[in-house]
Write an enzyme that holds these catalytic residues in place. Sequence first.
Site, PDB file in Angstrom:
ATOM      1  N   ASP A 186      15.593 -16.488 -35.331  1.00  9.92           N
ATOM      2  CA  ASP A 186      16.418 -15.353 -34.964  1.00  9.92           C
ATOM      3  C   ASP A 186      15.685 -14.129 -35.481  1.00  9.92           C
ATOM      4  O   ASP A 186      15.200 -14.115 -36.612  1.00  9.92           O
ATOM      5  CB  ASP A 186      17.819 -15.456 -35.562  1.00  9.92           C
ATOM      6  CG  ASP A 186      18.793 -14.563 -34.810  1.00  9.92           C
ATOM      7  OD1 ASP A 186      18.639 -14.389 -33.587  1.00  9.92           O
ATOM      8  OD2 ASP A 186      19.708 -14.014 -35.444  1.00  9.92           O
ATOM      9  N   SER A 187      15.563 -13.136 -34.625  1.00 10.38           N
ATOM     10  CA  SER A 187      14.790 -11.950 -34.989  1.00 10.38           C
ATOM     11  C   SER A 187      15.619 -10.711 -34.727  1.00 10.38           C
ATOM     12  O   SER A 187      16.542 -10.730 -33.921  1.00 10.38           O
ATOM     13  CB  SER A 187      13.523 -11.848 -34.134  1.00 10.38           C
ATOM     14  OG  SER A 187      12.791 -13.032 -34.207  1.00 10.38           O
ATOM     15  N   GLY A 232      11.800  -6.730 -25.149  1.00 11.83           N
ATOM     16  CA  GLY A 232      12.712  -6.106 -26.111  1.00 11.83           C
ATOM     17  C   GLY A 232      12.283  -4.702 -26.520  1.00 11.83           C
ATOM     18  O   GLY A 232      12.010  -3.839 -25.680  1.00 11.83           O
TER      19      GLY A 232
HETATM   20  P1  ITT Z   1      17.054 -16.657 -28.174  1.00 11.15           P
HETATM   21  O1  ITT Z   1      18.317 -16.391 -28.954  1.00 11.15           O
HETATM   22  O2  ITT Z   1      17.266 -17.432 -26.907  1.00 11.15           O
HETATM   23  O3  ITT Z   1      15.995 -17.289 -29.012  1.00 11.15           O
HETATM   24  P2  ITT Z   1      16.862 -13.727 -27.967  1.00 11.15           P
HETATM   25  O4  ITT Z   1      16.209 -12.901 -26.905  1.00 11.15           O
HETATM   26  O5  ITT Z   1      18.329 -13.580 -28.161  1.00 11.15           O
HETATM   27  O6  ITT Z   1      16.427 -15.252 -27.686  1.00 11.15           O
HETATM   28  P3  ITT Z   1      16.580 -13.036 -30.829  1.00 11.15           P
HETATM   29  O7  ITT Z   1      18.005 -13.308 -31.008  1.00 11.15           O
HETATM   30  O8  ITT Z   1      15.640 -13.640 -31.808  1.00 11.15           O
HETATM   31  O9  ITT Z   1      16.098 -13.402 -29.311  1.00 11.15           O
HETATM   32  O10 ITT Z   1      16.218 -11.523 -30.894  1.00 11.15           O
HETATM   33  C1  ITT Z   1      17.204 -10.558 -30.724  1.00 11.15           C
HETATM   34  C2  ITT Z   1      16.670  -9.356 -30.037  1.00 11.15           C
HETATM   35  O11 ITT Z   1      15.713  -8.710 -30.904  1.00 11.15           O
HETATM   36  C3  ITT Z   1      15.929  -9.621 -28.723  1.00 11.15           C
HETATM   37  O12 ITT Z   1      16.806  -9.694 -27.641  1.00 11.15           O
HETATM   38  C4  ITT Z   1      15.025  -8.386 -28.662  1.00 11.15           C
HETATM   39  O13 ITT Z   1      15.739  -7.282 -28.166  1.00 11.15           O
HETATM   40  C5  ITT Z   1      14.692  -8.128 -30.132  1.00 11.15           C
HETATM   41  N1  ITT Z   1      13.412  -8.774 -30.462  1.00 11.15           N
HETATM   42  C6  ITT Z   1      13.208  -9.940 -31.109  1.00 11.15           C
HETATM   43  N2  ITT Z   1      11.897 -10.212 -31.243  1.00 11.15           N
HETATM   44  C7  ITT Z   1      11.244  -9.166 -30.643  1.00 11.15           C
HETATM   45  C8  ITT Z   1       9.882  -8.859 -30.410  1.00 11.15           C
HETATM   46  O14 ITT Z   1       8.887  -9.666 -30.803  1.00 11.15           O
HETATM   47  N3  ITT Z   1       9.602  -7.735 -29.765  1.00 11.15           N
HETATM   48  C9  ITT Z   1      10.563  -6.902 -29.356  1.00 11.15           C
HETATM   49  N4  ITT Z   1      11.865  -7.136 -29.497  1.00 11.15           N
HETATM   50  C10 ITT Z   1      12.215  -8.256 -30.141  1.00 11.15           C
END
Ligand code: ITT
Length: 195
Positions: A69-70, A151
């Site tokens: 989770d990022s 993102g």
């Molecule tokens: P999953 O839950 O299916 O893994 P997600 O797109 O929801 O995919 P995350 O919850 O980890 O991914 O990330 C939340 C948001 O943070 C993601 O929708 C992006 O807007 C941003 N994000 C995460 N990693 C990023 C990156 O490497 N570059 C740019 N934005 C990022």
Amino acid sequence: MKLVIATRNAHKLEEIQAIFDFTNLEVLSAFDFPEIPDVIEDGETLEENAAKKATEIAAATGCWTLADDSGLEVDALDGAPGVYSARYAGEHGSYADNNVKLLRELADKEDRSARFRTVIALSDPEGNVKLVSGECVGVIIEEGRGANGFGYDPLFVPNGYSETFAELSSEVKNRISHRANALRKAHEAWSELLC
Ligand code: ITT
């Protein structure tokens, strides 16, 4: 051994597979289990959400599972959007909507410092979970640049570079990103289990 990567985000999956050399594992992803419902990411921290994704998918598939989770944490916004990064502009907001909202919130702020942070969770099928995290520090610029990545990438310039994550090649991003740093730590911590 089978390992499930708990994401339906193709960009992320590509980045994880580019960094982690899973030579001795059969790697599957959430795309291979269309019948499993999406995990509701309702935790208050990246740690809670990563652990929830990993343990729920591990229980549903019976396989060891890696989840990340990022989020983007902006200092002048007290760490927002953080755990809410995906839905900053609302439940159905696009990446572009999120970027527009971020620029609006930062319009009168001088401090543009920010960091991407990734938490990675590894769960066995019984739900025993381990966590590591990584970050990448940089600044939010005033107008998006570049077409790579996803993102908030067009708005984020990592420290030590003049290009945004969306202008840098995927090779460079995969070397310096929050996810790369977290995956390297995961590799160090769990190589006996995963390689
Ligand atoms: P999953 O839950 O299916 O893994 P997600 O797109 O929801 O995919 P995350 O919850 O980890 O991914 O990330 C939340 C948001 O943070 C993601 O929708 C992006 O807007 C941003 N994000 C995460 N990693 C990023 C990156 O490497 N570059 C740019 N934005 C990022």
